[in-house]
Design a protein around this motif. Structure first.
Motif, PDB file in Angstrom:
ATOM      1  N   LYS A 214       0.068  -1.824 -12.914  1.00 43.84           N
ATOM      2  CA  LYS A 214      -0.093  -2.121 -14.327  1.00 43.84           C
ATOM      3  C   LYS A 214       0.477  -3.492 -14.651  1.00 43.84           C
ATOM      4  N   TRP A 215       0.070  -4.038 -15.791  1.00 50.36           N
ATOM      5  CA  TRP A 215       0.607  -5.301 -16.274  1.00 50.36           C
ATOM      6  C   TRP A 215       1.015  -5.159 -17.724  1.00 50.36           C
ATOM      7  N   GLU A 216       1.971  -5.982 -18.145  1.00 54.73           N
ATOM      8  CA  GLU A 216       2.386  -5.990 -19.543  1.00 54.73           C
ATOM      9  C   GLU A 216       3.042  -7.322 -19.880  1.00 54.73           C
ATOM     10  N   LEU A 222       4.730 -12.305 -17.981  1.00 48.05           N
ATOM     11  CA  LEU A 222       3.753 -11.302 -17.589  1.00 48.05           C
ATOM     12  C   LEU A 222       4.337 -10.532 -16.414  1.00 48.05           C
ATOM     13  N   ASN A 223       4.503  -9.226 -16.587  1.00 54.92           N
ATOM     14  CA  ASN A 223       5.105  -8.388 -15.552  1.00 54.92           C
ATOM     15  C   ASN A 223       4.034  -7.555 -14.840  1.00 54.92           C
ATOM     16  N   PHE A 224       4.050  -7.573 -13.508  1.00 62.38           N
ATOM     17  CA  PHE A 224       3.163  -6.745 -12.705  1.00 62.38           C
ATOM     18  C   PHE A 224       3.999  -5.718 -11.945  1.00 62.38           C
ATOM     19  N   THR A 225       3.632  -4.448 -12.051  1.00 60.70           N
ATOM     20  CA  THR A 225       4.290  -3.388 -11.285  1.00 60.70           C
ATOM     21  C   THR A 225       3.215  -2.650 -10.497  1.00 60.70           C
ATOM     22  N   TYR A 226       3.226  -2.812  -9.183  1.00 55.81           N
ATOM     23  CA  TYR A 226       2.201  -2.197  -8.337  1.00 55.81           C
ATOM     24  C   TYR A 226       2.731  -0.916  -7.709  1.00 55.81           C
ATOM     25  N   ASP A 227       1.949   0.177  -7.833  1.00 56.62           N
ATOM     26  CA  ASP A 227       2.387   1.477  -7.325  1.00 56.62           C
ATOM     27  C   ASP A 227       1.523   2.028  -6.199  1.00 56.62           C
ATOM     28  N   LYS A 228       0.407   1.345  -5.871  1.00 58.34           N
ATOM     29  CA  LYS A 228      -0.463   1.828  -4.808  1.00 58.34           C
ATOM     30  C   LYS A 228      -1.041   0.646  -4.034  1.00 58.34           C
ATOM     31  N   GLU A 229      -1.121   0.796  -2.715  1.00 58.72           N
ATOM     32  CA  GLU A 229      -1.711  -0.233  -1.857  1.00 58.72           C
ATOM     33  C   GLU A 229      -2.819   0.398  -1.020  1.00 58.72           C
ATOM     34  N   CYS A 230      -3.988  -0.235  -0.981  1.00 60.93           N
ATOM     35  CA  CYS A 230      -5.124   0.246  -0.193  1.00 60.93           C
ATOM     36  C   CYS A 230      -5.495  -0.807   0.846  1.00 60.93           C
ATOM     37  N   VAL A 231      -5.541  -0.396   2.096  1.00 62.33           N
ATOM     38  CA  VAL A 231      -5.820  -1.323   3.193  1.00 62.33           C
ATOM     39  C   VAL A 231      -6.945  -0.760   4.068  1.00 62.33           C
ATOM     40  N   TYR A 232      -7.389  -1.575   5.024  1.00 64.06           N
ATOM     41  CA  TYR A 232      -8.427  -1.170   5.965  1.00 64.06           C
ATOM     42  C   TYR A 232      -7.785  -0.428   7.142  1.00 64.06           C
ATOM     43  N   GLN A 233      -8.296   0.763   7.441  1.00 65.20           N
ATOM     44  CA  GLN A 233      -7.804   1.534   8.578  1.00 65.20           C
ATOM     45  C   GLN A 233      -8.842   1.519   9.688  1.00 65.20           C
ATOM     46  N   GLY A 234      -8.449   1.069  10.881  1.00 64.52           N
ATOM     47  CA  GLY A 234      -9.362   1.028  12.013  1.00 64.52           C
ATOM     48  C   GLY A 234      -9.573   2.408  12.609  1.00 64.52           C
ATOM     49  N   ILE A 235     -10.829   2.754  12.891  1.00 65.48           N
ATOM     50  CA  ILE A 235     -11.174   4.066  13.438  1.00 65.48           C
ATOM     51  C   ILE A 235     -11.924   3.884  14.757  1.00 65.48           C
ATOM     52  N   GLY A 236     -11.616   4.740  15.742  1.00 64.49           N
ATOM     53  CA  GLY A 236     -12.355   4.722  17.002  1.00 64.49           C
ATOM     54  C   GLY A 236     -11.813   3.699  17.992  1.00 64.49           C
ATOM     55  N   ASN A 237     -12.635   3.339  18.972  1.00 69.98           N
ATOM     56  CA  ASN A 237     -12.208   2.426  20.028  1.00 69.98           C
ATOM     57  C   ASN A 237     -11.793   1.074  19.462  1.00 69.98           C
ATOM     58  N   LYS A 238     -10.782   0.477  20.054  1.00 67.10           N
ATOM     59  CA  LYS A 238     -10.350  -0.839  19.608  1.00 67.10           C
ATOM     60  C   LYS A 238     -10.312  -1.811  20.786  1.00 67.10           C
ATOM     61  N   THR A 239     -10.625  -3.051  20.489  1.00 62.82           N
ATOM     62  CA  THR A 239     -10.579  -4.117  21.486  1.00 62.82           C
ATOM     63  C   THR A 239      -9.817  -5.296  20.895  1.00 62.82           C
ATOM     64  N   LYS A 240      -9.316  -6.117  21.758  1.00 64.13           N
ATOM     65  CA  LYS A 240      -8.595  -7.298  21.292  1.00 64.13           C
ATOM     66  C   LYS A 240      -9.535  -8.152  20.455  1.00 64.13           C
ATOM     67  N   SER A 241      -9.072  -8.626  19.304  1.00 63.09           N
ATOM     68  CA  SER A 241      -9.918  -9.412  18.411  1.00 63.09           C
ATOM     69  C   SER A 241     -10.388 -10.674  19.112  1.00 63.09           C
ATOM     70  N   LEU A 269       6.190  -8.116  -9.652  1.00 66.93           N
ATOM     71  CA  LEU A 269       6.026  -9.569  -9.699  1.00 66.93           C
ATOM     72  C   LEU A 269       6.107 -10.029 -11.152  1.00 66.93           C
ATOM     73  N   TYR A 270       6.570 -11.263 -11.364  1.00 62.22           N
ATOM     74  CA  TYR A 270       6.689 -11.821 -12.712  1.00 62.22           C
ATOM     75  C   TYR A 270       5.986 -13.180 -12.768  1.00 62.22           C
ATOM     76  N   LEU A 271       5.440 -13.481 -13.928  1.00 61.98           N
ATOM     77  CA  LEU A 271       4.800 -14.774 -14.155  1.00 61.98           C
ATOM     78  C   LEU A 271       5.113 -15.217 -15.575  1.00 61.98           C
ATOM     79  N   ALA A 272       5.598 -16.427 -15.729  1.00 59.39           N
ATOM     80  CA  ALA A 272       5.956 -16.919 -17.056  1.00 59.39           C
ATOM     81  C   ALA A 272       4.732 -17.057 -17.942  1.00 59.39           C
ATOM     82  N   ALA A 273       4.887 -16.719 -19.229  1.00 63.08           N
ATOM     83  CA  ALA A 273       3.747 -16.770 -20.159  1.00 63.08           C
ATOM     84  C   ALA A 273       3.190 -18.183 -20.276  1.00 63.08           C
ATOM     85  N   HIS A 274       4.041 -19.202 -20.212  1.00 60.59           N
ATOM     86  CA  HIS A 274       3.520 -20.569 -20.349  1.00 60.59           C
ATOM     87  C   HIS A 274       2.643 -20.949 -19.155  1.00 60.59           C
TER      88      HIS A 274
END
Length: 323
Positions: A214-216, A222-241, A269-274
């Motif tokens: 949320k922000w306010e 300007l205040n940001f408070t983050y409560d959830k993070e969504c990332v990419y999850q690798g599935i199955g066989n993996k190889t060196k990039s 996180l915080y950000l000044a209004a100016h």
């Protein structure tokens, strides 16, 4: 053996038929799109809108921001004001170069259909992104309905008095773009109209998905408070990039496929209004975040992305795209 040859032959004929049909369809789409653009240039707005609408059903990937804008203008010129609005909004979301002017156009559309609340909302957004739009308030004929309403004088005055010390939430409902001064660093923060915040992050070659919260506005910042993070999850066989950077999971491996995975976060996180005022004025102020420096820019946002819903949960990889 003979039946197998017949089946094989039938399959080949079906494939050829499919290719032929696809080719004809693409040719039709291309023809409609060329015709629409040509008719728009000649100001034949009825036929332009008709051809655009025929092409858009099968050529969404081919449509540029200019095509959506021209379709909206064509609908506007044929007095289909409500129908024009979503195409104006799509042009903004595709980062059309005239985004501030388009916000003003949307305000005019809402005025023409006598929707005072939405008309004022988009006028505020237009002025916040480009204060020069103030000069158009009195002379624009399509705003006659808004100007005739009882609260117009006070609303117009409120637009003139926007400053770093006089923010309200509607003043900064938009997208903040953080462009890294170091190559590859980039963040975009959606300030949702319901008070939610969504931020995508790309740090170096690592795409870190997005965080939600949320922000306010509080005490000049300007205040940001983050409560959830969504990332990419690798599935199955993996190889060196094999690429020069990290994979989508940021662990240096490529996977068979990917799925979204969400977990908790407790980031503030915080950000000044100016800083917001400067960014809105086109000055690109510099801020320090995550041990690197970013230039802050302000972008129009036609509507909230789906991730603004506090109950949103990504189910497939396409849900990781914020737009």
């Amino acid at each position: 053996m003979k039946s197998k040859r017949i089946m094989k032959s039938a399959g080949y004929i079906s494939l050829v038929s499919l290719i032929v049909c696809a080719t004809i369809l693409l040719a039709d789409v291309d023809r409609y799109l060329r015709h629409a653009r040509s008719q728009y240039e000649q100001k034949n707005f009825i036929t332009a809108s008709q051809s655009y609408l025929k092409a858009i059903q099968s050529a969404k990937g081919e449509f540029t921001s200019a095509d959506f804008y021209q379709l909206a203008i064509s609908l506007k010129e044929t007095k289909k004001f409500s129908e024009a609005i979503p195409y104006f909004e799509t042009a903004i979301m595709k980062n059309h170069e005239k985004s501030s002017a388009i916000l003003f156009e949307i305000a005019c559309m809402y005025s023409l259909v006598k929707n005072e609340k939405m008309g004022q909302k988009y006028l505020r957004l237009a002025v916040n992104h480009d204060s020069s739009q103030l000069k158009n308030l009195s002379g624009e004929k399509n705003l006659e309905f808004l100007r005739s309403q009882q609260g117009w004088a006070g609303f117009q005055e409120s637009l003139k008095s926007i400053s770093a010390k006089n923010f309200i939430n509607d003043d900064i409902y938009s997208i903040l773009s953080f462009a890294g001064k170091d190559k590859g660093n980039e963040m975009n923060t959606w300030l949702c109209s319901n008070g939610r915040a969504v931020q995508t992050r790309k740090l170096g070659s690592c795409n870190k998905g997005f965080v939600m919260g949320k922000w306010e506005l509080f005490m000049g910042r300007l205040n940001f408070t983050y409560d959830k993070e969504c990332v990419y999850q690798g599935i199955g066989n993996k190889t060196k990039s094999t690429g020069t950077g990290d994979s989508m999971t940021c662990d240096g491996f490529d996977y068979q496929h990917y799925m979204p995975r969400c977990g908790g976060s407790s980031e503030v996180l915080y950000l000044a209004a100016h800083t917001i005022a400067d960014a809105r004025g086109g000055e690109k102020p510099e801020v320090g975040l995550f041990n690197t420096k970013f230039n802050v820019q302000f972008k129009p946002m036609a509507k909230d992305p789906k991730q603004c819903d506090p109950n949103f949960k990504p189910e497939k990889i396409e849900d990781m795209k914020v737009e």
